[in-house]
Design a protein around this motif. Sequence first.
Motif, PDB file in Angstrom:
ATOM      1  N   MET A  93      72.095 -44.540 -18.093  1.00  0.00           N
ATOM      2  CA  MET A  93      72.166 -43.300 -18.868  1.00  0.00           C
ATOM      3  C   MET A  93      70.748 -42.800 -19.130  1.00  0.00           C
ATOM      4  O   MET A  93      70.068 -43.263 -20.043  1.00  0.00           O
ATOM      5  CB  MET A  93      72.898 -43.545 -20.192  1.00  0.00           C
ATOM      6  CG  MET A  93      74.351 -43.964 -20.029  1.00  0.00           C
ATOM      7  SD  MET A  93      75.139 -44.368 -21.616  1.00  0.00           S
ATOM      8  CE  MET A  93      74.922 -42.804 -22.508  1.00  0.00           C
ATOM      9  N   HIS A  94      70.286 -41.882 -18.301  1.00  0.00           N
ATOM     10  CA  HIS A  94      68.958 -41.292 -18.485  1.00  0.00           C
ATOM     11  C   HIS A  94      69.047 -40.152 -19.497  1.00  0.00           C
ATOM     12  O   HIS A  94      70.040 -39.427 -19.542  1.00  0.00           O
ATOM     13  CB  HIS A  94      68.437 -40.760 -17.150  1.00  0.00           C
ATOM     14  CG  HIS A  94      68.246 -41.811 -16.099  1.00  0.00           C
ATOM     15  ND1 HIS A  94      67.248 -42.761 -16.150  1.00  0.00           N
ATOM     16  CD2 HIS A  94      68.945 -42.071 -14.964  1.00  0.00           C
ATOM     17  CE1 HIS A  94      67.332 -43.554 -15.092  1.00  0.00           C
ATOM     18  NE2 HIS A  94      68.349 -43.162 -14.360  1.00  0.00           N
ATOM     19  N   PRO A  95      68.005 -39.943 -20.348  1.00  0.00           N
ATOM     20  CA  PRO A  95      66.755 -40.717 -20.447  1.00  0.00           C
ATOM     21  C   PRO A  95      66.806 -41.809 -21.507  1.00  0.00           C
ATOM     22  O   PRO A  95      65.786 -42.383 -21.849  1.00  0.00           O
ATOM     23  CB  PRO A  95      65.755 -39.636 -20.838  1.00  0.00           C
ATOM     24  CG  PRO A  95      66.543 -38.732 -21.734  1.00  0.00           C
ATOM     25  CD  PRO A  95      67.954 -38.716 -21.181  1.00  0.00           C
ATOM     26  N   VAL A  96      68.003 -42.071 -22.034  1.00  0.00           N
ATOM     27  CA  VAL A  96      68.122 -43.051 -23.119  1.00  0.00           C
ATOM     28  C   VAL A  96      67.746 -44.446 -22.641  1.00  0.00           C
ATOM     29  O   VAL A  96      67.049 -45.181 -23.342  1.00  0.00           O
ATOM     30  CB  VAL A  96      69.566 -43.053 -23.672  1.00  0.00           C
ATOM     31  CG1 VAL A  96      69.707 -44.097 -24.786  1.00  0.00           C
ATOM     32  CG2 VAL A  96      69.935 -41.662 -24.179  1.00  0.00           C
ATOM     33  N   GLU A  97      68.202 -44.812 -21.447  1.00  0.00           N
ATOM     34  CA  GLU A  97      67.935 -46.137 -20.906  1.00  0.00           C
ATOM     35  C   GLU A  97      66.876 -46.069 -19.822  1.00  0.00           C
ATOM     36  O   GLU A  97      66.863 -45.143 -19.012  1.00  0.00           O
ATOM     37  CB  GLU A  97      69.221 -46.743 -20.325  1.00  0.00           C
ATOM     38  CG  GLU A  97      70.302 -46.969 -21.376  1.00  0.00           C
ATOM     39  CD  GLU A  97      71.593 -47.461 -20.751  1.00  0.00           C
ATOM     40  OE1 GLU A  97      72.243 -48.330 -21.354  1.00  0.00           O
ATOM     41  OE2 GLU A  97      71.950 -46.980 -19.650  1.00  0.00           O
ATOM     42  N   GLN A  98      66.003 -47.053 -19.819  1.00  0.00           N
ATOM     43  CA  GLN A  98      64.945 -47.127 -18.812  1.00  0.00           C
ATOM     44  C   GLN A  98      64.886 -48.540 -18.242  1.00  0.00           C
ATOM     45  O   GLN A  98      64.054 -49.354 -18.649  1.00  0.00           O
ATOM     46  CB  GLN A  98      63.598 -46.743 -19.419  1.00  0.00           C
ATOM     47  CG  GLN A  98      63.528 -45.300 -19.898  1.00  0.00           C
ATOM     48  CD  GLN A  98      62.146 -44.930 -20.387  1.00  0.00           C
ATOM     49  OE1 GLN A  98      61.218 -45.729 -20.363  1.00  0.00           O
ATOM     50  NE2 GLN A  98      61.995 -43.693 -20.822  1.00  0.00           N
TER      51      GLN A  98
END
Length: 231
Positions: A71-76
């Motif tokens: 889930m971009h940009p929440v997760e990297q």
Amino acid sequence: MLQLNGCFARSSALRLAKDLAKNNRGARVLVVCVELSIAGFWAPTNHLDTLIIHAMFGDGAGVVIVGADTMHPVEQPMFEMVSASQTIIPGTQHVLGVKMGSYGVGGKVSTELYKLVADNIEPCLSEAFGPLDMGAQWNDLFWAVHPGAHGILDGIDKKLQLEPTKLAASRSVLRNFGNMFSATIIFVLDELRRRMDKEGERAEWGVMLGFGPGFTIETMVLHATGALNKN
């Protein structure tokens, strides 16, 4: 829960976590590796093998979150697990063994182990990277190697003719924390991440190697995501 799988337990756990995440949309799997070697400490008496075991191994705990469909940009995410394989070298049951008894933890780590790793590491790597048809040299990769002992790392270095920095993360973890069984590679991945951020190594592809009873070699192909470049 996985128990008594030795040093390569975290490889098994990560493979299982990836399968769970890919087959359950939106799932996030928490992988926790906890090793308490001190709980099995006992006086070595006349058994030198036991003294070596206690000198090599340490306590540690590490955590990794595994998911799919980021889930971009929440997760990297830092690393993608591309493929995984396991190779058991025939006739090597005597080389490595740790057991729990009423007296504590005992076992044996044979010096044959170092030659076994050196002799079998390249075929395992070729099998893992062959389907990708990358044409990359070993020094083009980043390396997260389980530092079971200095002899293992030295053997890999010599066999593959790696540059001095390639196994620096593994050597640093071994020097500072010892061999923490399954938790060790999580420490190595974290140290590798810090070094890649600090020193600017931008190898896109890499490999994670684990070793355990059997004698078993776990090989996992990793892909560095763009998140490393943003930190």
